[in-house]
Design a protein around this motif. Structure first.
Motif, PDB file in Angstrom:
ATOM      1  N   LEU A  76      -1.164  -1.625   8.704  1.00 43.99           N
ATOM      2  CA  LEU A  76      -0.605  -0.305   8.415  1.00 43.99           C
ATOM      3  C   LEU A  76      -1.662   0.782   8.297  1.00 43.99           C
ATOM      4  N   ASN A  77      -2.812   0.459   7.716  1.00 49.27           N
ATOM      5  CA  ASN A  77      -3.853   1.482   7.521  1.00 49.27           C
ATOM      6  C   ASN A  77      -4.902   1.471   8.630  1.00 49.27           C
ATOM      7  N   GLN A  78      -4.589   0.796   9.726  1.00 48.05           N
ATOM      8  CA  GLN A  78      -5.544   0.734  10.844  1.00 48.05           C
ATOM      9  C   GLN A  78      -5.312   1.839  11.875  1.00 48.05           C
ATOM     10  N   GLY A  79      -4.417   2.731  11.566  1.00 47.89           N
ATOM     11  CA  GLY A  79      -4.110   3.863  12.437  1.00 47.89           C
ATOM     12  C   GLY A  79      -2.753   4.422  12.040  1.00 47.89           C
ATOM     13  N   ALA A  80      -2.676   5.729  11.838  1.00 45.73           N
ATOM     14  CA  ALA A  80      -1.406   6.349  11.438  1.00 45.73           C
ATOM     15  C   ALA A  80      -1.385   7.788  11.916  1.00 45.73           C
ATOM     16  N   SER A  81      -0.243   8.197  12.512  1.00 43.64           N
ATOM     17  CA  SER A  81      -0.133   9.531  13.108  1.00 43.64           C
ATOM     18  C   SER A  81      -1.300   9.742  14.079  1.00 43.64           C
ATOM     19  N   ASP A  82      -2.093  10.800  13.845  1.00 40.72           N
ATOM     20  CA  ASP A  82      -3.219  11.070  14.747  1.00 40.72           C
ATOM     21  C   ASP A  82      -4.542  10.591  14.162  1.00 40.72           C
ATOM     22  N   LEU A  83      -4.488   9.729  13.143  1.00 36.57           N
ATOM     23  CA  LEU A  83      -5.705   9.304  12.439  1.00 36.57           C
ATOM     24  C   LEU A  83      -6.095   7.876  12.807  1.00 36.57           C
ATOM     25  N   SER A  84      -7.408   7.666  12.914  1.00 32.96           N
ATOM     26  CA  SER A  84      -7.929   6.321  13.136  1.00 32.96           C
ATOM     27  C   SER A  84      -8.110   5.622  11.789  1.00 32.96           C
ATOM     28  N   ALA A  85      -8.445   4.338  11.851  1.00 30.21           N
ATOM     29  CA  ALA A  85      -8.685   3.578  10.617  1.00 30.21           C
ATOM     30  C   ALA A  85      -9.858   4.179   9.831  1.00 30.21           C
ATOM     31  N   ASP A  86     -10.915   4.559  10.540  1.00 21.53           N
ATOM     32  CA  ASP A  86     -12.077   5.151   9.859  1.00 21.53           C
ATOM     33  C   ASP A  86     -11.712   6.476   9.199  1.00 21.53           C
ATOM     34  N   GLU A  87     -10.915   7.295   9.883  1.00 19.76           N
ATOM     35  CA  GLU A  87     -10.533   8.590   9.313  1.00 19.76           C
ATOM     36  C   GLU A  87      -9.652   8.392   8.076  1.00 19.76           C
ATOM     37  N   ALA A  89      -9.724   5.692   6.035  1.00 21.09           N
ATOM     38  CA  ALA A  89     -10.587   5.168   4.965  1.00 21.09           C
ATOM     39  C   ALA A  89     -11.479   6.268   4.399  1.00 21.09           C
ATOM     40  N   ASN A  90     -12.072   7.068   5.296  1.00 21.02           N
ATOM     41  CA  ASN A  90     -12.942   8.156   4.830  1.00 21.02           C
ATOM     42  C   ASN A  90     -12.156   9.203   4.043  1.00 21.02           C
ATOM     43  N   GLY A  91     -10.897   9.419   4.449  1.00 23.54           N
ATOM     44  CA  GLY A  91     -10.060  10.379   3.728  1.00 23.54           C
ATOM     45  C   GLY A  91      -9.811   9.946   2.294  1.00 23.54           C
ATOM     46  N   PHE A  92      -9.496   8.680   2.093  1.00 17.11           N
ATOM     47  CA  PHE A  92      -9.311   8.186   0.720  1.00 17.11           C
ATOM     48  C   PHE A  92     -10.625   8.283  -0.059  1.00 17.11           C
ATOM     49  N   ASP A  93     -11.725   7.867   0.568  1.00 16.21           N
ATOM     50  CA  ASP A  93     -13.023   7.898  -0.118  1.00 16.21           C
ATOM     51  C   ASP A  93     -13.406   9.329  -0.504  1.00 16.21           C
ATOM     52  N   ARG A  94     -13.197  10.259   0.414  1.00 16.06           N
ATOM     53  CA  ARG A  94     -13.612  11.652   0.194  1.00 16.06           C
ATOM     54  C   ARG A  94     -12.899  12.277  -0.999  1.00 16.06           C
ATOM     55  N   HIS A  95     -11.674  11.791  -1.258  1.00 17.23           N
ATOM     56  CA  HIS A  95     -10.900  12.373  -2.356  1.00 17.23           C
ATOM     57  C   HIS A  95     -10.843  11.451  -3.581  1.00 17.23           C
ATOM     58  N   GLY A  96     -11.693  10.438  -3.587  1.00 21.14           N
ATOM     59  CA  GLY A  96     -11.801   9.573  -4.756  1.00 21.14           C
ATOM     60  C   GLY A  96     -10.597   8.703  -5.001  1.00 21.14           C
ATOM     61  N   ALA A  97      -9.824   8.429  -3.958  1.00 20.71           N
ATOM     62  CA  ALA A  97      -8.613   7.614  -4.110  1.00 20.71           C
ATOM     63  C   ALA A  97      -8.875   6.174  -3.691  1.00 20.71           C
ATOM     64  N   ILE A  98      -8.062   5.286  -4.199  1.00 20.04           N
ATOM     65  CA  ILE A  98      -8.182   3.866  -3.857  1.00 20.04           C
ATOM     66  C   ILE A  98      -6.859   3.397  -3.258  1.00 20.04           C
ATOM     67  N   PHE A  99      -6.924   2.917  -2.024  1.00 16.73           N
ATOM     68  CA  PHE A  99      -5.758   2.339  -1.358  1.00 16.73           C
ATOM     69  C   PHE A  99      -5.968   0.836  -1.244  1.00 16.73           C
ATOM     70  N   SER A 100      -4.902   0.070  -1.457  1.00 14.80           N
ATOM     71  CA  SER A 100      -4.985  -1.374  -1.250  1.00 14.80           C
ATOM     72  C   SER A 100      -3.619  -1.881  -0.831  1.00 14.80           C
ATOM     73  N   SER A 101      -3.603  -3.083  -0.304  1.00 11.10           N
ATOM     74  CA  SER A 101      -2.339  -3.681   0.113  1.00 11.10           C
ATOM     75  C   SER A 101      -2.395  -5.182  -0.105  1.00 11.10           C
ATOM     76  N   ASP A 102      -1.220  -5.794  -0.205  1.00  9.67           N
ATOM     77  CA  ASP A 102      -1.162  -7.226  -0.469  1.00  9.67           C
ATOM     78  C   ASP A 102       0.205  -7.754  -0.032  1.00  9.67           C
ATOM     79  N   VAL A 103       0.249  -9.032   0.222  1.00  7.57           N
ATOM     80  CA  VAL A 103       1.510  -9.682   0.604  1.00  7.57           C
ATOM     81  C   VAL A 103       1.642 -10.990  -0.161  1.00  7.57           C
ATOM     82  N   SER A 104       2.827 -11.243  -0.681  1.00  4.46           N
ATOM     83  CA  SER A 104       3.143 -12.518  -1.307  1.00  4.46           C
ATOM     84  C   SER A 104       4.330 -13.121  -0.566  1.00  4.46           C
TER      85      SER A 104
END
Length: 439
Positions: A76-87, A89-104
């Motif tokens: 899901l976070n490997q590309g969304a809309s017009d953004l790449s995975a790096d963009e 990840a860098n977007g979350f980092d730049r704004h001090g946010a933490i994103f994570s995901s998990d599956v059970s």
């Protein structure tokens, strides 16, 4: 600093306990236009917002493609809309946010932690919404994660504990959706196509199949706006259907797997209860005494302290949407496998037949009730708790009545619950190690 912060957070929870009298948390609940179930707790003590977005899209929904739920979640976070995975990840980092995901086996979870300062929260929420609503599933990312998943499965097969756990679920559940590993198998992952991933996402990532939990320094109006932004664009779709019934073992079985480990890994257990089962509380208190408390339980006392057969031993319930498991796990030297198992089985049988003492019950209830505030000692923990409440359809006053339900449990309740749900004569025992080595 960590101690100080923990103290502040715990104080906040204790303050809440005092402030709301019998109300542990002031939980706001609503349903969005597209069917999402939302749970919100305002927490003004620190300027942070924690969000859990939980889809009923765990590995139990893999159907013909074991591992597809996990791979979809990871993509899901490997590309969304017009953004790449790096963009992203860098977007979350730049704004001090933490994103994570998990599956059970039950859940596909997307988590976000952000500061609530507007110039930080707004762009962070925009990124989060794009991940949930507009993933692009790039082909190169799919192929890379497909290879990574195969490597992870290969690594798990070198771990005796993981091997034992996979064998336990496979033998206990058979072809039931809980029977295969969450990651899938090498064959199933290799067979997956990107079209399968996109179809899985379109089927399960819909409004009527999601629970959202928010905890943080925002008001109710802001919470509504945030939920509309992050899941309001999803089509309503349909909630995932009921899982098939689980058939319990008719008699005891033993499954051995030769493995070049220094010790034998053992898991012994059976099909147990759903998360919504009314016997949940007496079984949890009883298990605390049997094997849930790591250093003073019956199993620890008998198998380790009296006989020295193991370094550690514990028992647990894993209640799920459908019937989950009860299990006892231990490791022992190969030569001590049989006597360790004999003592373990004897301890369980005596516990079910004879029950517990008054002092054991008092200690267990005091420990569980006393530790209850620590289970809600941060926004993150509260978000997990209320997301679970929503996902498993527990009542809105679940946390308010939790301690009273623990205090009300009697010795007879525990005996009745264990005798009704746990059958020592119908246990599956999985052994992984040099199980045929006489030395």
């Amino acid at each position: 600093m960590f101690v100080k912060k923990s103290f502040i957070l715990l104080s906040c929870v204790l303050f809440s306990l005092t402030s709301f009298a019998n109300k542990v948390l002031d939980i706001q609940h609503w349903t969005t236009k597209n069917g999402a179930q939302v749970y919100f707790v305002q927490a003004k003590q620190i300027p942070i917002l924690d969000i859990r977005v939980v889809f009923n899209a765990g590995s139990a929904r893999d159907d013909k493609f074991p591992g597809i739920a996990s791979l979809t979640n990871n993509l899901l976070n490997q590309g969304a809309s017009d953004l790449s995975a790096d963009e992203i990840a860098n977007g979350f980092d730049r704004h001090g946010a933490i994103f994570s995901s998990d599956v059970s086996r039950d859940m596909s979870i997307l988590s976000l932690r952000s500061l609530t300062q507007t110039d930080l929260l707004s762009p962070t929420l925009s990124l989060f919404a794009k991940i949930i609503n507009h993933p692009t599933f790039p082909q190169n990312a799919f192929l890379r994660l497909q290879r990574n998943t195969i490597s992870a499965i290969n690594a798990q097969q070198q771990n005796p504990n993981a091997v034992a756990n996979d064998l336990f679920f496979a033998k206990l559940y058979g072809n039931h959706p809980y029977g295969h590993p969450v990651l899938g198998t090498m064959a199933s992952i290799k067979a997956l196509k990107l079209t399968n991933i996109k179809a899985f996402y379109q089927h399960y990532f819909v409004g009527n199949n999601v629970t959202v939990a928010l905890v943080g320094d925002i008001d109710l109006a802001k919470a509504h706006a945030i939920v509309d932004e992050i899941v309001g664009q999803l089509p309503p779709g349909k909630a995932a259907g009921d899982l098939p019934k689980v058939a319990s073992l008719a008699q005891s079985e033993e499954k051995t797997y030769s493995f070049p480990s220094k010790q034998t890994q053992i898991i012994m257990g059976q099909i147990a209860i759903k998360r919504s089962d009314p016997s949940y509380f007496p079984l949890m208190v009883g298990n605390f005494i049997l094997g849930g408390n790591p250093l003073t339980s019956r199993l620890f006392e008998n198998v380790r302290e009296k006989h020295g057969y193991v370094y550690t031993i514990y028992s647990y319930f894993n209640p799920l949407l459908d019937n989950g498991t009860f299990a006892i796990a231990l490791q022992t030297q190969h030569s001590q496998t049989k006597p360790a198992l004999n003592i373990t089985r004897k301890t369980l049988a005596e516990f079910i037949q004879s029950g517990i003492s008054t002092s054991e019950l008092t200690t267990a209830k005091n420990s569980i009730v006393g530790g209850f505030p620590l289970r809600l000692d941060s926004n993150r923990a509260i978000a997990d708790a209320i997301a679970g409440m929503g996902f498993y359809h527990l009542p809105l006053n679940y946390l308010d009545t939790y301690c009273d339900k623990i205090k009300a449990i009697s010795r007879e309740d525990i005996i009745h619950a264990f005798q009704h749900h746990i059958y020592p004569e119908r246990m599956l025992t999985v052994l992984v190690g040099k199980v045929n080595d006489p030395t």
